[in-house]
Motif scaffolding. Structure first.
Motif, short mmCIF file in Angstrom:
data_model
loop_
_atom_site.label_atom_id
_atom_site.label_comp_id
_atom_site.label_asym_id
_atom_site.label_seq_id
_atom_site.Cartn_x
_atom_site.Cartn_y
_atom_site.Cartn_z
N GLY A 158 43.94 -12.00 -35.65
CA GLY A 158 44.37 -10.65 -35.05
C GLY A 158 45.93 -10.39 -35.49
O GLY A 158 46.83 -11.27 -35.88
N PRO A 159 46.46 -9.40 -35.09
CA PRO A 159 47.79 -8.85 -35.43
C PRO A 159 48.81 -9.92 -34.94
O PRO A 159 48.69 -10.28 -33.85
N LEU A 160 49.81 -10.32 -35.42
CA LEU A 160 50.84 -11.12 -34.79
C LEU A 160 52.07 -10.32 -34.33
O LEU A 160 53.03 -9.98 -34.96
N SER A 161 52.03 -10.29 -33.07
CA SER A 161 53.39 -9.59 -32.42
C SER A 161 54.53 -10.48 -32.18
O SER A 161 55.54 -10.19 -32.34
N LYS A 162 54.32 -11.92 -32.12
CA LYS A 162 55.21 -12.88 -32.09
C LYS A 162 54.92 -14.18 -32.99
O LYS A 162 54.54 -15.18 -32.50
N THR A 180 49.43 -5.44 -38.48
CA THR A 180 47.88 -4.83 -38.76
C THR A 180 46.74 -5.53 -38.56
O THR A 180 47.24 -6.84 -38.46
N GLN A 181 45.66 -5.18 -38.29
CA GLN A 181 44.57 -5.99 -38.32
C GLN A 181 44.18 -6.57 -39.63
O GLN A 181 44.43 -6.10 -40.56
N PRO A 182 43.56 -7.91 -39.54
CA PRO A 182 43.01 -8.53 -40.67
C PRO A 182 42.10 -7.60 -41.28
O PRO A 182 41.24 -7.01 -40.64
N GLY A 183 41.65 -8.10 -42.63
CA GLY A 183 40.48 -7.43 -43.07
C GLY A 183 39.10 -7.90 -42.59
O GLY A 183 38.89 -8.86 -41.75
N ASP A 269 33.79 4.20 -40.03
CA ASP A 269 33.66 4.66 -41.60
C ASP A 269 34.70 4.65 -42.26
O ASP A 269 35.55 5.44 -42.81
N PRO A 270 35.30 3.27 -42.38
CA PRO A 270 36.47 2.96 -43.13
C PRO A 270 36.12 3.43 -44.62
O PRO A 270 35.23 3.17 -45.20
N ALA A 271 37.25 3.98 -45.16
CA ALA A 271 36.98 4.47 -46.73
C ALA A 271 37.27 3.16 -47.63
O ALA A 271 36.76 3.15 -48.62
N ASP A 272 38.11 2.24 -47.10
CA ASP A 272 38.57 1.21 -47.83
C ASP A 272 39.05 -0.11 -46.83
O ASP A 272 39.11 0.23 -45.57
N CYS A 273 39.40 -1.14 -47.58
CA CYS A 273 39.86 -2.30 -46.77
C CYS A 273 41.14 -1.83 -46.05
O CYS A 273 41.26 -2.62 -44.87
N ASN A 274 42.09 -0.97 -46.66
CA ASN A 274 43.15 -0.93 -45.67
C ASN A 274 42.96 0.00 -44.42
O ASN A 274 43.68 0.18 -43.39
N ALA A 275 41.96 0.83 -44.38
CA ALA A 275 41.56 1.62 -43.32
C ALA A 275 41.20 0.67 -42.05
O ALA A 275 41.25 0.73 -40.82
N VAL A 276 40.37 -0.39 -42.47
CA VAL A 276 40.12 -1.52 -41.41
C VAL A 276 41.53 -2.09 -40.83
O VAL A 276 41.25 -2.26 -39.74
N ARG A 277 42.36 -2.31 -41.81
CA ARG A 277 43.63 -2.84 -41.32
C ARG A 277 44.43 -1.97 -40.51
O ARG A 277 45.03 -2.33 -39.49
N ARG A 278 44.37 -0.63 -40.66
CA ARG A 278 44.81 0.48 -39.78
C ARG A 278 43.98 0.62 -38.26
O ARG A 278 44.68 1.03 -37.78
N SER A 279 43.04 0.18 -38.30
CA SER A 279 42.30 0.46 -37.20
C SER A 279 43.08 -0.32 -35.83
O SER A 279 43.64 -1.19 -36.01
N LYS A 280 42.71 0.27 -34.84
CA LYS A 280 43.61 -0.38 -33.68
C LYS A 280 42.80 -1.46 -32.86
O LYS A 280 43.31 -2.16 -32.08
N HIS A 281 41.57 -1.62 -33.21
CA HIS A 281 40.72 -2.75 -32.68
C HIS A 281 40.04 -3.31 -33.79
O HIS A 281 39.91 -2.91 -34.79
#
Length: 382
Positions: A158-162, A180-183, A269-281
Motif C-alpha cells: 500500500g501507499p507509504l505515508s512514512k 499512491t496505490q501500487p498497480g 472501471d480504470p482506463a489504465d494502470c495509472n487510474a488504479v494508482r489514483r484509486s483511494k482504495h
C-alpha cells in the motif's frame, strides 16, 4: 493473452534508472524476473527461516520455498485478472529478498540493534539489495530493475505515508510515487503472500505436531476444506488428508480474491494502470466474509503456532544471536571481513551500522550461527 486496460504495458513503461537497450526476445519485466532469480540474495533464501529454522527439518518451508509458492499463486491470479504475469511474478520473487536470517525473529533482533540509525525493515532492505548491494554489472550497482518493479516492491502493501529512510533516500533520485496505490500486479503479489503463508503455515504446523486436524476444524474455510477432504475418500491417511485440506483452502482463498477483485475493477472501471494508482482504495482484496475468515486463520496461527513454546524458544535464541552479532560487529568493525570493513569505514558510526546491517541481513541461518560462534567461542577459529 490479451491484457486488460489496467495492466502495465511495455509501451508505457517508465524505464530504468540507468538506461539500457531493450532485449529483443524478452519484455522488460521478464528481464527483471530473470535478474532477480540469478541474484545472490535470491539463492540465499534457500537457507533462511520461514517459521522453523532450517536445521529443524527438511520438509518445512524455507524462505525460498515460500517465495516460489507465492510466485505460483500470484502468476495464476495475474492470468485470471488479465494483467502482466511476468511483472507479477518478478514482484512475488523479490518481495522477501530483504529478510535477514531467522525470519521475523532475526528482523526483530536487527531492528533493535539498529534502532538509533532508523531501525531495520525487510522491505527497505529488499530495495537496498536490488538498487545498491547486488554487484553483478559493470555499469551500475544493484540490478537496475524497471520503475514498475521498483515501485511495486517499495509499496506492494500500500501507499507509504512514512517510508523507511532508505526508500526516502532512493525516492529522492528516482521518484516512485510513494503516496499512491501500487498497480494491480503488485497488489496481487501482496495478496498471494497472504494466501501462501496462511495455508502453508497450517500445513507446517500440523506436520510439526503443534496442532492436529480436529483443532482446526472450527476455523472458517479450513473446517469446510477438512470435511470435503475427508469425503474425498473413505480412508484418507493423515498426510494426504493434510494436503487435500490445504489445497482446498488455497483454492477457496484464491477464487474469492479473484471474484472480489473483478467486482472492484468493474466498479472502478480504470482506463489504465495509472487510474488504479489514483484509486483511494486497493482493488485487489478478499470479500468481507473471506477477509474475516482470513483474519480468523491468522489469529489461530498466532496463538497456536507463532507463539507456541517450541517456536518461542527458537525465536528467542535467534533474536538474541542476531542482535548480539550486530553489537559485536558494530563495536569493532575490524572484525568484519576485509570487503565489509572497507565499506564500514573507521570513524562514521552511521555508515558502520548500515554496513553491519547489510552484512547480517545477507547471512543465511547457518552462516549467522557460525559467525556468532567465531566471534564468541575461543575454541572456534576466526
Amino acid at each position: 493473452m490479451a491484457l486488460a486496460p489496467y495492466a502495465v504495458r511495455p509501451e508505457t513503461a517508465r524505464g530504468r534508472l540507468h538506461p539500457e537497450p531493450e532485449a529483443p526476445t524478452r519484455s522488460p519485466w521478464q528481464r527483471d524476473r530473470d535478474r532477480i532469480i540469478h541474484s545472490s540474495a535470491f539463492r540465499k533464501l534457500q537457507y533462511k527461516t520461514q517459521v522453523f529454522v532450517n536445521h529443524e527439518g527438511d520438509y518445512f518451508r524455507t524462505r525460498l520455498t515460500h517465495t516460489i509458492e507465492v510466485a505460483q499463486i500470484a502468476r495464476s491470479l495475474a492470468r485470471e485478472l488479465q494483467v502482466d504475469e511476468d511483472l507479477t511474478e518478478a514482484l512475488a520473487l523479490a518481495h522477501d529478498l530483504g529478510h535477514p536470517p531467522f525470519g521475523h525473529a532475526g528482523e526483530e533482533g536487527l531492528n533493535r540493534g539498529m534502532k538509533a540509525w532508523g531501525g531495520f525493515d525487510h522491505n527497505a532492505q529488499a530495495m537496498r539489495i536490488v538498487t545498491l548491494l547486488e554487484s553483478r554489472y559493470a555499469a551500475f550497482d544493484g540490478l537496475n530493475l524497471t520503475w514498475e518493479t521498483l515501485e511495486g516492491l517499495a509499496k506492494h502493501n500500500g501507499p507509504l505515508s512514512k517510508p523507511p529512510p532508505y526508500i526516502v533516500e532512493y525516492d529522492a533520485r528516482h521518484k516512485l510515487d510513494l503516496h499512491t496505490q501500487p498497480g494491480v500486479e503488485a497488489q496481487i503479489a501482496a495478496a498471494a503472500d497472504d494466501i501462501a503463508y496462511h495455508s502453508h503455515d497450517l500445513d507446517d504446523g500440523m506436520r510439526a505436531g503443534l496442532f492436529g486436524p480436529e483443532e482446526i476444524s472450527h476455523l472458517p474455510i479450513v473446517g469446510d476444506a477438512l470435511r470435503e477432504a475427508r469425503l474425498s475418500s473413505l480412508d484418507v491417511p493423515p498426510p494426504r488428508l493434510r494436503h487435500e485440506t490445504i489445497r482446498r483452502v488455497i483454492n477457496q482463498l484464491a477464487t474469492d480474491l479473484a471474484t472480489e477483485t473483478k467486482r472492484r475493477l468493474t466498479k472502478l472501471d480504470p482506463a489504465d494502470c495509472n487510474a488504479v494508482r489514483r484509486s483511494k482504495h486497493p482493488v485487489v482484496a478478499f470479500s468481507p466474509a473471506m477477509g474475516d475468515a482470513n483474519r480468523a486463520i491468522k489469529d489461530f496461527l498466532l496463538a497456536r503456532m507463532y507463539r507456541h513454546w517450541r517456536v518461542n524458544r527458537m525465536t528467542a535464541k535467534a533474536r538474541r544471536v542476531t542482535e548480539h552479532l550486530f553489537h559485536l560487529l558494530v563495536e569493532d568493525v575490524s572484525t568484519l571481513p576485509d570487503e565489509w570493513r572497507g565499506r564500514a569505514g573507521e570513524s562514521d558510526p552511521r555508515r558502520a551500522a548500515l554496513t553491519v546491517g547489510d552484512y547480517i541481513a545477507g547471512m543465511t541461518d547457518r552462516f549467522a550461527v557460525d559467525e556468532h560462534r567465531r566471534l564468541t567461542d575461543l575454541s572456534v577459529p576466526g
